[in-house]
Write an enzyme that holds these catalytic residues in place. Structure first.
Site, short mmCIF file in Angstrom:
data_model
loop_
_atom_site.label_atom_id
_atom_site.label_comp_id
_atom_site.label_asym_id
_atom_site.label_seq_id
_atom_site.Cartn_x
_atom_site.Cartn_y
_atom_site.Cartn_z
N SER A 33 0.84 -1.19 0.00
CA SER A 33 0.00 0.00 0.00
C SER A 33 0.88 1.25 0.00
O SER A 33 1.88 1.31 0.72
CB SER A 33 -0.92 -0.04 1.22
OG SER A 33 -1.00 1.24 1.80
N LYS A 34 0.50 2.19 -0.86
CA LYS A 34 1.29 3.42 -0.97
C LYS A 34 1.33 4.15 0.37
O LYS A 34 2.26 4.87 0.67
CB LYS A 34 0.67 4.35 -2.02
CG LYS A 34 0.96 3.89 -3.42
CD LYS A 34 0.32 4.80 -4.45
CE LYS A 34 0.30 4.06 -5.77
NZ LYS A 34 -0.54 4.66 -6.76
N ARG A 35 0.27 3.99 1.15
CA ARG A 35 0.21 4.72 2.42
C ARG A 35 1.04 4.04 3.49
O ARG A 35 1.67 4.70 4.29
CB ARG A 35 -1.26 4.85 2.88
CG ARG A 35 -1.92 6.10 2.28
CD ARG A 35 -3.40 6.15 2.58
NE ARG A 35 -4.13 5.07 1.92
CZ ARG A 35 -4.75 4.09 2.57
NH1 ARG A 35 -4.76 4.05 3.88
NH2 ARG A 35 -5.37 3.14 1.89
#
Ligand code: GLU
Length: 261
Positions: free
Chosen positions: A253-255
């Site tokens: 996940s990019k986050r």
């Protein structure tokens, strides 16, 4: 056979995504092992998601990783330009060709109509798909409406019946029912192609022999196969590689994860 392979990153992230670096390495190895070429093509047709500086960071990250490319927006090549935003007339030409053959049609539906359609499909638990409202319009009349400046997109005319199959070099035969394939927008009202038209036209025109990309693109592939068939073009070899995951098999996940090179 000398392979011509490519990665086609969209400059919509902060840097080169680690997944793109992984597919770049595989594409580079397949091309160079056969004495062929590895190409970088920038797919910058989604103007709303462009991130300033992303393209140059993608290119410098590939360089830093030691994965050189033979053709690309920075080094040029026989099929320049390698940035899709600079190839718009090409896509228009091919979209018009599909209209002429009856494999695509003009669609004048307003965002309001599409939104109402989506809501009623949701309420009926149906898959969200274009309902074909503009499919049956008279082509000559549609052409006139489009030429007079009425806002429109161009959609592909997917057959209602039958199946579309392809052989993936890694996964074998994969089959989709045509009735579940959406009449995808090919050319947007701003004259930019969607991913589907851009990728098929450029992979063909640029002589790509092997399409090697992440498995998240598998659902798009039957649309591409239909387009190759509509145009009467040879279909390149296709392989979908696994996406990189966390040790617990969850998606990166990019986050939450450090996904940028
Ligand atoms: N533009 C797509 C991407 O962002 C390309 C996918 C493909 O390789 O066909 O990765």
């Amino acid at each position: 056979m000398k392979a011509r392979t490519r990665i086609a990153p969209s400059p919509t992230g902060q840097d080169l995504h680690i997944g793109n670096a992984y597919t770049a390495l595989i594409n580079y190895v397949v091309a160079t092992k056969s004495g062929g070429q590895f190409i970088v093509r920038i797919e910058d047709t989604d103007r709303t998601r462009l991130v300033e500086g992303s393209e140059s960071r993608i290119l410098s990250s590939l360089d830093w990783l030691g994965i050189p490319h033979h053709e690309g927006p920075d080094v040029g090549g026989p099929f320049a330009p390698y940035r899709q935003s600079e190839r718009l007339p090409e896509y228009k030409k091919y979209a018009d060709e599909l209209i002429g053959k009856g494999h695509a049609y003009y669609c004048f539906c307003t965002p309001q109509r599409l939104e109402a359609m989506r809501k009623s499909q949701e309420a009926e638990h149906k898959p969200p798909m274009y309902d074909g409202f503009c499919k049956t319009l008279n082509t000559d009349e549609s052409k006139k409406r489009a030429a007079s400046g009425e806002k429109h997109v161009i959609r592909m005319n997917v057959p209602d019946e039958g199946n579309t199959s392809f052989t993936d070099l890694i996964r074998g035969e994969i089959t989709f029912e045509n009735k579940l394939i959406d009449d995808q927008v090919l050319l947007k009202s701003d004259g930019f192609p969607t991913y589907h038209l851009g990728v098929v036209v450029d992979d063909h025109v640029m002589g790509i022999t092997h399409i090697i990309r992440g498995e998240e693109w598998i659902p798009s592939t039957p649309k591409h196969i239909l387009l190759y068939n509509f145009f009467g073009w040879d279909i390149p070899a296709i392989a979908h590689v696994s996406v990189l995951r966390n040790p617990d098999k969850s998606k990166l996940s990019k986050r939450k994860n450090p996904v940028w090179v």
